[in-house]
Design a protein around this motif. Structure first.
Motif, PDB file in Angstrom:
ATOM      1  N   UNK A  72     -60.677  24.318 -19.640  1.00  0.00           N
ATOM      2  CA  UNK A  72     -61.748  25.152 -20.001  1.00  0.00           C
ATOM      3  C   UNK A  72     -62.366  25.427 -19.012  1.00  0.00           C
ATOM      4  N   UNK A  73     -62.733  26.823 -19.828  1.00  0.00           N
ATOM      5  CA  UNK A  73     -63.933  27.465 -18.903  1.00  0.00           C
ATOM      6  C   UNK A  73     -65.353  27.468 -19.717  1.00  0.00           C
ATOM      7  N   UNK A  74     -65.282  28.644 -20.343  1.00  0.00           N
ATOM      8  CA  UNK A  74     -66.102  28.961 -21.769  1.00  0.00           C
ATOM      9  C   UNK A  74     -67.479  28.332 -21.328  1.00  0.00           C
ATOM     10  N   UNK A  75     -68.615  28.836 -20.734  1.00  0.00           N
ATOM     11  CA  UNK A  75     -70.029  27.505 -20.744  1.00  0.00           C
ATOM     12  C   UNK A  75     -70.202  26.927 -19.057  1.00  0.00           C
ATOM     13  N   UNK A  76     -69.329  27.426 -18.355  1.00  0.00           N
ATOM     14  CA  UNK A  76     -69.521  26.358 -16.755  1.00  0.00           C
ATOM     15  C   UNK A  76     -70.491  27.363 -15.735  1.00  0.00           C
ATOM     16  N   UNK A  77     -71.152  25.797 -15.759  1.00  0.00           N
ATOM     17  CA  UNK A  77     -72.360  26.068 -15.012  1.00  0.00           C
ATOM     18  C   UNK A  77     -72.376  26.193 -14.056  1.00  0.00           C
ATOM     19  N   UNK A  78     -73.130  27.977 -13.355  1.00  0.00           N
ATOM     20  CA  UNK A  78     -72.694  28.718 -11.994  1.00  0.00           C
ATOM     21  C   UNK A  78     -72.655  27.695 -11.161  1.00  0.00           C
ATOM     22  N   UNK A  79     -71.919  27.918 -10.545  1.00  0.00           N
ATOM     23  CA  UNK A  79     -71.406  27.749  -9.249  1.00  0.00           C
ATOM     24  C   UNK A  79     -70.528  26.710  -8.352  1.00  0.00           C
ATOM     25  N   UNK A  80     -69.972  25.810 -10.277  1.00  0.00           N
ATOM     26  CA  UNK A  80     -68.927  25.065  -9.809  1.00  0.00           C
ATOM     27  C   UNK A  80     -67.766  25.767  -9.571  1.00  0.00           C
ATOM     28  N   UNK A  81     -66.866  25.213  -9.492  1.00  0.00           N
ATOM     29  CA  UNK A  81     -65.380  25.668  -8.926  1.00  0.00           C
ATOM     30  C   UNK A  81     -64.430  25.340  -9.011  1.00  0.00           C
ATOM     31  N   UNK A  82     -63.321  26.170  -9.341  1.00  0.00           N
ATOM     32  CA  UNK A  82     -62.384  26.186  -9.546  1.00  0.00           C
ATOM     33  C   UNK A  82     -61.349  26.612  -8.435  1.00  0.00           C
ATOM     34  N   UNK A  83     -59.778  25.889  -8.172  1.00  0.00           N
ATOM     35  CA  UNK A  83     -58.896  26.838  -7.330  1.00  0.00           C
ATOM     36  C   UNK A  83     -57.842  27.506  -8.191  1.00  0.00           C
ATOM     37  N   UNK A  84     -57.524  28.623  -8.151  1.00  0.00           N
ATOM     38  CA  UNK A  84     -56.721  28.997  -8.829  1.00  0.00           C
ATOM     39  C   UNK A  84     -54.887  29.572  -8.042  1.00  0.00           C
ATOM     40  N   UNK A  85     -54.583  28.982  -7.560  1.00  0.00           N
ATOM     41  CA  UNK A  85     -53.410  29.395  -6.977  1.00  0.00           C
ATOM     42  C   UNK A  85     -53.870  29.035  -5.441  1.00  0.00           C
ATOM     43  N   UNK A  86     -53.989  29.701  -4.618  1.00  0.00           N
ATOM     44  CA  UNK A  86     -54.080  29.598  -3.391  1.00  0.00           C
ATOM     45  C   UNK A  86     -56.329  29.479  -2.897  1.00  0.00           C
ATOM     46  N   UNK A  87     -56.334  30.516  -4.027  1.00  0.00           N
ATOM     47  CA  UNK A  87     -57.610  31.315  -4.338  1.00  0.00           C
ATOM     48  C   UNK A  87     -58.476  29.845  -4.276  1.00  0.00           C
ATOM     49  N   UNK A  88     -59.712  29.905  -3.267  1.00  0.00           N
ATOM     50  CA  UNK A  88     -60.612  29.092  -4.314  1.00  0.00           C
ATOM     51  C   UNK A  88     -61.826  30.095  -4.779  1.00  0.00           C
TER      52      UNK A  88
END
Length: 138
Positions: A72-88
């Motif tokens: 779930x991504x919708x509404x995530x707060x600014x500054x929150x981080x996620x790892x997508x493959x090798x990228x942050x």
């Protein structure tokens, strides 16, 4: 944790999206080959497949770079981080529905408020491929 199920790049404004199997995320820049690369807050657009299903839209139809399932991504707060493959990646803002969305179906712009996708900037570069995991990090 979710999965990346679709990737595409925007070669230029108003040009058809290009479906790819992998992309290179570049720190403080965006996705190599994408027209939004270099923007401060609009480098990568990600949307959940579940939202596309809710609005009966085909994968890739809202010009997202990544389509994901199981997170779930919708509404995530600014500054929150996620790892997508090798990228942050880091949340910069929710993507507001625009006239492009309304042109798809009258009333869709209003219906998609808060659900048009989430915009990110690239913090750490790396390869992102279809089938890679995508997950929030602390």
């Amino acid at each position: 944790m979710g999965t990346i199920i679709h990737l595409q790049l925007k070669p230029a404004e108003r040009e058809p999206m290009q479906v790819v199997s992998s992309v290179e995320a570049v720190a403080d820049f965006g996705l190599r080959g994408d027209a939004n690369a270099g923007h401060a807050r609009r480098q990568v657009l990600i949307i959940e497949q579940e939202l596309l299903d809710e609005f009966q839209l085909p994968t890739g139809d809202v010009r997202e770079n990544l389509t994901v399932r199981g997170i779930h991504l919708a509404g995530a707060p600014v500054g929150k981080r996620l790892r997508a493959g090798a990228a942050l990646l880091e949340v910069t803002l929710d993507c507001a529905p625009c006239q492009f969305i309304e042109d798809k179906r009258p009333g869709l712009r209003a219906a998609m408020q808060g659900k048009r996708g989430t915009l990110f900037k690239v913090i750490e570069g790396g390869a992102i491929k279809v089938g890679d995991a995508i997950e929030w990090v602390q």
